[in-house]
Every structure is written in C-alpha cells, then in structure tokens.
Design a protein around this motif. Structure first.
Motif, PDB file in Angstrom:
ATOM      1  N   SER A   1       0.808  -1.224   0.000  1.00  0.00           N
ATOM      2  CA  SER A   1       0.000   0.000   0.000  1.00  0.00           C
ATOM      3  C   SER A   1       0.838   1.270   0.000  1.00  0.00           C
ATOM      4  N   LEU A   2       2.174   1.140   0.031  1.00  0.00           N
ATOM      5  CA  LEU A   2       3.024   2.330   0.006  1.00  0.00           C
ATOM      6  C   LEU A   2       2.874   3.045  -1.337  1.00  0.00           C
TER       7      LEU A   2
ATOM      8  N   ARG B   1       2.377   1.134  -8.844  1.00  0.00           N
ATOM      9  CA  ARG B   1       1.670   0.940 -10.110  1.00  0.00           C
ATOM     10  C   ARG B   1       0.200   0.547  -9.936  1.00  0.00           C
ATOM     11  N   ASN B   2      -0.222   0.283  -8.717  1.00  0.00           N
ATOM     12  CA  ASN B   2      -1.598  -0.172  -8.468  1.00  0.00           C
ATOM     13  C   ASN B   2      -2.566   1.009  -8.504  1.00  0.00           C
ATOM     14  N   PRO B   3      -3.455   1.099  -9.507  1.00  0.00           N
ATOM     15  CA  PRO B   3      -4.357   2.254  -9.605  1.00  0.00           C
ATOM     16  C   PRO B   3      -5.446   2.257  -8.533  1.00  0.00           C
ATOM     17  N   LEU B   4      -5.703   1.114  -7.916  1.00  0.00           N
ATOM     18  CA  LEU B   4      -6.767   1.055  -6.912  1.00  0.00           C
ATOM     19  C   LEU B   4      -6.435   1.906  -5.690  1.00  0.00           C
ATOM     20  N   LEU B   5      -5.151   2.062  -5.396  1.00  0.00           N
ATOM     21  CA  LEU B   5      -4.759   2.809  -4.199  1.00  0.00           C
ATOM     22  C   LEU B   5      -5.203   4.264  -4.257  1.00  0.00           C
ATOM     23  N   LYS B   6      -5.321   4.813  -5.469  1.00  0.00           N
ATOM     24  CA  LYS B   6      -5.752   6.202  -5.615  1.00  0.00           C
ATOM     25  C   LYS B   6      -7.266   6.317  -5.827  1.00  0.00           C
ATOM     26  N   ARG B   7      -7.901   5.225  -6.218  1.00  0.00           N
ATOM     27  CA  ARG B   7      -9.313   5.295  -6.564  1.00  0.00           C
ATOM     28  C   ARG B   7     -10.230   4.734  -5.495  1.00  0.00           C
ATOM     29  N   ASP B   8      -9.689   3.966  -4.562  1.00  0.00           N
ATOM     30  CA  ASP B   8     -10.496   3.376  -3.491  1.00  0.00           C
ATOM     31  C   ASP B   8      -9.726   3.494  -2.190  1.00  0.00           C
ATOM     32  N   PRO B   9     -10.177   4.331  -1.258  1.00  0.00           N
ATOM     33  CA  PRO B   9      -9.425   4.535  -0.014  1.00  0.00           C
ATOM     34  C   PRO B   9      -9.350   3.294   0.860  1.00  0.00           C
TER      35      PRO B   9
ATOM     36  N   ALA C   1      -9.295  -0.538 -18.342  1.00  0.00           N
ATOM     37  CA  ALA C   1     -10.256  -1.639 -18.240  1.00  0.00           C
ATOM     38  C   ALA C   1      -9.971  -2.518 -17.030  1.00  0.00           C
ATOM     39  N   ARG C   2      -8.679  -2.793 -16.744  1.00  0.00           N
ATOM     40  CA  ARG C   2      -8.386  -3.649 -15.596  1.00  0.00           C
ATOM     41  C   ARG C   2      -8.733  -2.955 -14.276  1.00  0.00           C
ATOM     42  N   ALA C   3      -8.505  -1.639 -14.199  1.00  0.00           N
ATOM     43  CA  ALA C   3      -8.839  -0.902 -12.978  1.00  0.00           C
ATOM     44  C   ALA C   3     -10.346  -0.872 -12.773  1.00  0.00           C
TER      45      ALA C   3
END
Length: 379
Positions: free
Chosen positions: A196-197, A210-218, A258-260
């Motif tokens: 999560s860093l 590189r994980n886009p979920l960290l910015k889109r889902d708290p 699409a993957r995000a």
C-alpha cells in the motif's frame, strides 16, 4: 465429537430459533467484464463470490511476483535470510528487461530494499536478484515457487522465473493467484502493508506504486499489477471495509483503464451484496476441552485467527456454528497446537472452517494423574 458453541453464540442461536428457513432475495448477477478471466473471493473463507474462467490457465505477467514475494517471506520466516542482508547484484539481474528498480551490477543492495523495489516498483531486476540470493540461481528459485504452489493447492500453476516475463511453461489461473494472495496476507501481514506504500525511492529515483486502486479506493491496500502483450493487463486487488476483506483477480484486460474498472466493479459488487460478521475474536478463549494425562483436565481453546463470516446481506439468521473436536486430546500441549475446528454453516452449506488451537501450554501430568486418566478412558 461436535460441540455447539453456546456461551459466545447465544444471541446468534436465539436469532436462529426465530429466523431459521428465512431466505433473502436472490442476488443480482455479477458484472459483465471484458477480460479473459476473473475471480472475487472472501479473504477469511476463500469462498468465491463471483467468477469467470477462474480455472483457465493464463499467463500471469508480473502477478508472478506475488508468488516470488511469498517465497521470500517464507525464507525470512525460516531464519535462513534477513531483511538486513546485503545482496550482491549480478550482471544477470542487472540486464533483466522490462520494469526496473534500477539496481547496478556489482553493488550491494539491502534485501528489504529489493523486496520493496519488486512489490512497489515491480522491478524485474529486483526479482531476479532476490531469486539468486535465496536459491543461487533463477531455476532453483522457480523450484521453490512451484513447491510452495503445490503446498497451497495451486494445481493449475507452474512457474519458471520470478518476474513473469513470457515463457511457454509459465502459467497460472485466477483462482490460484487468489490462493497465494490470500496466504500472503494471512501469513505475512507485516510485509503485506508494503503493497500500500504510494511510492519508493532507490538510488535517487522515485517511482510511484503501479496499483491504480490505491488512488481510486481509499479502502484498497494492495496488491499487484501485471502486463505483457500476450497476458494483457492484469490486476490483483484487495480492500478491507469494516470486518470484511475481499480479494479480486482480473486477468487479460484490454487496457490499464479496463483492468482498474473491472477490479473496482468486482470489489464494489462484493461489498454491496455481502456483509461480514466477526463471530469470535482470536484473543478470547472460546471453549474448554477435555485433555487426557495432563496436569489439568481441561485446556482453553481459541480460534487460530478471527472467525469472520461473510454472507449475503440479510441472511445472518441462517448462521450456525459448532466445534469439531479432535478425538482423545492428550498432553503435553503447546500453545497453538490444533485441537479441532470451528465450523460455520449458512443454512446447510459449510462456509467457513477455522482451526481451534490451545490457548495455553499444558504439561503432561504426574504418574497418578496419568494412571487415573488411563482407567477413566477404559470406561
């Protein structure tokens, strides 16, 4: 032997007596996603909540590095290596193509930095350096990866390298990747937090996670992206809301967007339609069980980890729980020894099974205690 858990489950049993047989409305179907395969599971039980082609063998790309990390974590747990170990970087690691941590040949890098470079920056070079340090060469490390896969029940996976670069003999499935991800989170929570860093800096170069979920889902705190031309865009996500943790696996999406979006759709589907109830915490003794030939006749028992039931919303009244006790438990016992299982059912379906373990040490009793118990067992 089966014991109904009454002391802690009394409110639940009362609910059962009132609502047994009540069924909630049928759940809507999972979202339709433009991917080669996907899976959404409940972390605590491993149950599938939604899936498509979850057992189809696919190229994992950098999702491979989840198994690489898990394999290194097991070596750390064994004491054979340490986070502070200096690792000499080989020319083979330095020359590895694809995403990089930008390590330099002939220099030493602390093992912890290599792990973070692999987990956060998806460094292929870091992956090879770790493999060579742990096992001497990449091929030997791949054997360790496959041994761990077999132990975890990943029956449709085979690993040939630690970074996921294309190889005709490298494959896995959405279900198998979910299985190793679940094991990593459960067994190594202290290292899982690194996923999560938001960024990591090495050698003066800062790279974003590189994980886009960290910015889109708290509520998201992992896990890993992957891409090769053959594999498409892949993403393993995990998020925790309240007592519920879900793991999503998306493989073979046509684009990063699409993957995000597919990952978010799966996670939101699960959190919207299911709820989690922590039935028994790991810190509180649940029952006392009879022990033969011990200093005392009983030992306190606790779940090995929190017993959290994830169920469709509105179906709490369908839950039932009981203990399956191992026959003839004998002293000596050490704290953590397995004594049986806690079984949770939703209606007629078993949805969760958690090991029940000793809460305390129990030494073997003296001669007269053992003789007395031997006579009692005859009758």
């Amino acid at each position: 032997m089966t014991l109904i858990i009454q002391r802690l489950l009394l409110p639940l049993l009362l609910t059962l007596s009132l609502n047994i047989g009540a069924q909630g409305p049928a759940a809507p179907p999972p979202p339709e996603l433009n991917v080669k395969g996907y899976l959404l599971i409940d972390f605590y039980s491993g149950r599938s909540l939604a899936e498509f082609n979850a057992d189809e063998r696919l190229e994992p790309a950098s999702l491979t590095k989840i198994m690489t990390a898990y394999t290194v974590f097991r070596e750390l747990a064994s004491g054979r290596i340490k986070l502070s170990d200096p690792v000499m970087i080989s020319e083979n690691a330095w020359r590895t193509g694809g995403s990089k941590m930008f390590i330099e040949v002939g220099k030493q890098v602390v093992l912890e930095d290599l792990l973070k470079g692999m987990m956060i920056q998806s460094g292929n070079d870091a992956s090879v350096a770790l493999a060579e340090y742990v096992a001497g060469k990449v091929e030997s490390f791949a054997n360790l990866m496959n041994a761990n896969a077999q132990r975890l029940g990943m029956t449709n996976s085979h690993f040939t390298n630690p970074n996921g670069l294309p190889d005709p003999e490298l494959y896995t499935t959405a279900r198998d990747i979910a299985r190793v991800t679940r094991a990593l989170i459960r067994e190594f929570p202290q290292y899982y937090t690194w996923y999560s860093l938001p960024e990591f800096t090495y050698n003066g170069i800062t790279q974003q996670n590189r994980n886009p979920l960290l910015k889109r889902d708290p509520t998201a705190d992992g896990v890993k992206t992957g891409y090769t031309r053959a594999a498409g865009y892949c993403l393993v996500g995990s998020a925790k809301r309240g007592d519920m943790r879900l793991i999503s696996v998306v493989m073979g999406a046509p684009s990063p967007k699409a993957r995000a979006e597919a990952s978010l759709a799966l996670l939101n589907y699960g959190f919207r339609l299911y709820e989690a109830d922590k039935l028994y915490p790991v810190t509180q003794p649940l029952v006392k069980l009879r022990v033969w030939a011990g200093e005392r006749e009983e030992v306190a028992a606790v779940p090995q980890w929190d017993v959290v039931a994830t169920i469709p919303r509105g179906q709490y009244g369908q839950l039932n729980a009981y203990v399956e006790k191992l026959p003839n438990i004998e002293a000596p016992l050490t704290r953590g020894d397995r004594l049986g299982d806690i079984v949770v059912r939703l209606g007629e379906e078993e949805i969760l099974r958690v090991p029940l373990v000793a809460f305390e040490d129990l030494p073997k009793g003296g001669f007269w205690r053992q003789a007395k118990d031997s006579l009692l067992r005859l009758f």
